[in-house]
Design an enzyme around this catalytic site. Sequence first.
Site, mmCIF file in Angstrom:
data_model
loop_
_atom_site.group_PDB
_atom_site.id
_atom_site.type_symbol
_atom_site.label_atom_id
_atom_site.label_comp_id
_atom_site.label_asym_id
_atom_site.label_seq_id
_atom_site.Cartn_x
_atom_site.Cartn_y
_atom_site.Cartn_z
ATOM 1 N N MET A 285 -12.248 4.510 -0.353
ATOM 2 C CA MET A 285 -12.863 4.790 0.946
ATOM 3 C C MET A 285 -13.555 6.144 0.846
ATOM 4 S SD MET A 285 -9.728 3.329 3.181
ATOM 5 C CE MET A 285 -8.669 3.366 1.739
ATOM 6 N N ASP B 129 -6.786 -6.409 4.386
ATOM 7 C CA ASP B 129 -6.143 -5.087 4.425
ATOM 8 C C ASP B 129 -6.180 -4.529 5.844
ATOM 9 O OD1 ASP B 129 -5.213 -2.533 3.891
ATOM 10 O OD2 ASP B 129 -6.913 -1.942 2.646
ATOM 11 N N GLY C 122 -8.870 4.093 7.266
ATOM 12 C CA GLY C 122 -8.577 5.521 7.432
ATOM 13 C C GLY C 122 -7.097 5.813 7.590
ATOM 14 N N PHE C 123 -6.374 4.883 8.164
ATOM 15 C CA PHE C 123 -4.959 5.152 8.461
ATOM 16 C C PHE C 123 -4.122 3.885 8.276
ATOM 17 C CE2 PHE C 123 -7.704 7.868 10.934
ATOM 18 C CZ PHE C 123 -7.208 9.136 10.635
ATOM 19 N N GLY C 124 -2.864 4.092 7.921
ATOM 20 C CA GLY C 124 -1.926 2.985 7.894
ATOM 21 C C GLY C 124 -1.382 2.746 9.296
ATOM 22 N N HIS D 114 -1.332 -1.344 -4.159
ATOM 23 C CA HIS D 114 -2.596 -0.971 -3.514
ATOM 24 C C HIS D 114 -2.628 0.549 -3.326
ATOM 25 C CE1 HIS D 114 -6.114 -1.919 -0.961
ATOM 26 N NE2 HIS D 114 -5.686 -0.964 -0.151
ATOM 27 N N ASP E 154 -4.831 3.694 -1.877
ATOM 28 C CA ASP E 154 -5.914 4.022 -0.948
ATOM 29 C C ASP E 154 -6.462 5.416 -1.195
ATOM 30 O OD1 ASP E 154 -6.132 1.719 0.899
ATOM 31 O OD2 ASP E 154 -4.016 2.163 1.298
ATOM 32 N N MET F 198 -11.636 -5.922 5.578
ATOM 33 C CA MET F 198 -10.819 -4.974 6.358
ATOM 34 C C MET F 198 -10.508 -5.586 7.718
ATOM 35 S SD MET F 198 -10.228 -2.413 4.441
ATOM 36 C CE MET F 198 -9.197 -1.594 5.654
ATOM 37 N N MET G 234 -9.053 8.178 -0.087
ATOM 38 C CA MET G 234 -9.893 8.548 1.068
ATOM 39 C C MET G 234 -10.425 9.959 0.860
ATOM 40 S SD MET G 234 -7.529 7.212 4.216
ATOM 41 C CE MET G 234 -6.632 5.654 4.102
ATOM 42 N N HIS H 157 -8.533 1.102 -3.803
ATOM 43 C CA HIS H 157 -9.463 0.910 -2.685
ATOM 44 C C HIS H 157 -10.139 2.251 -2.404
ATOM 45 C CE1 HIS H 157 -9.665 -0.083 1.954
ATOM 46 N NE2 HIS H 157 -10.854 0.078 1.413
ATOM 47 N N SER I 277 0.851 -1.197 0.000
ATOM 48 C CA SER I 277 0.000 0.000 0.000
ATOM 49 C C SER I 277 0.883 1.241 0.000
ATOM 50 C CB SER I 277 -0.891 0.016 1.241
ATOM 51 O OG SER I 277 -1.420 1.318 1.412
HETATM 52 C C1 DX5 Z 1 -6.274 1.583 5.754
HETATM 53 C C2 DX5 Z 1 -5.901 1.310 4.330
HETATM 54 C C3 DX5 Z 1 -4.800 0.357 4.194
HETATM 55 C C4 DX5 Z 1 -3.497 0.782 4.816
HETATM 56 C C5 DX5 Z 1 -2.886 -0.459 5.377
HETATM 57 O O1 DX5 Z 1 -7.408 2.292 5.810
HETATM 58 O O2 DX5 Z 1 -7.003 0.808 3.607
HETATM 59 O O3 DX5 Z 1 -4.594 -0.058 2.849
HETATM 60 O O4 DX5 Z 1 -2.589 1.383 3.929
HETATM 61 O O5 DX5 Z 1 -1.772 -0.114 6.088
HETATM 62 P P1 DX5 Z 1 -1.071 -1.102 7.143
HETATM 63 O O6 DX5 Z 1 -0.639 -2.294 6.363
HETATM 64 O O7 DX5 Z 1 0.056 -0.282 7.643
HETATM 65 O O8 DX5 Z 1 -2.104 -1.431 8.167
HETATM 66 ZN ZN ZN Z 2 -6.570 -0.140 1.596
#
Ligand code: DX5
Ligand code: ZN
Length: 221
Positions: free
Chosen positions: A68, A175, A142-144, A33, A35, A137, A37, A66, A8
Amino acid sequence: MTVRIAPSILSADFARLGDEIAMCVAGGADMIHVDVMDGRFVPNLTFGAKVIETVRKLTTLPLDVHLMVVEPERYFDSFADAGASILTIHVETSPHLHRQLAKIRELGCLAGAVMNPATPLDTVREVAADLDLLLIMSVNPGFGGQAFIPSSIDKVERARRMLTETRSRAMLEVDGGVGRDTIASLWRAGADTFVAGNAIFAADDPRAEIGALRQRCVEMA
Ligand code: DX5
Ligand code: ZN
């Protein structure tokens, strides 16, 4: 089953995006991937068509996008034009899921559905046979870098059963919080496609980490 690893880029260094993507390719990533948002469905803002277009120019790997966002259908045309390979939409923001998935396929993309940890699997059962990808999920989106929710393993197991029962050929992707400690149990539960942000980009050797994650599954096979 083949293991697919999808780094990602949310966790990548955007000042060096070209190098980061090249690292993923060199490490053997199967797709990238991306993301998206909107600051409404999730409490964070990222990027849109322009960045998808940029990433498209940097690699020939499939782009696993993806969404969101609320009203995801507003972005299908521009994201498909920008070079998205898979468009995955949240069931929580897609009241006309059947029609929305058909629209994605009309545009020449693969169609994916994704659900939050609190959303039951039944929300996709009726369209399971039409899916190219089902994403579970394992964090609240929302966050990594968030902690993996352990009950996701059981959900993946039930999702695999549902795909078998409905004769769906969809990829089963996970994910959120996927890393060395979690990937093997997810693979054993039936997932075949793994998104990893922090686990790869914060590793000492990100390139090698892609192979290391894949290896955890292979050892388990
Ligand atoms: C979270 C994202 C993920 C995120 C995953 O909302 O959809 O794709 O980048 O990050 P990690 O692997 O650090 O949890
Ligand atoms: Zn994602």
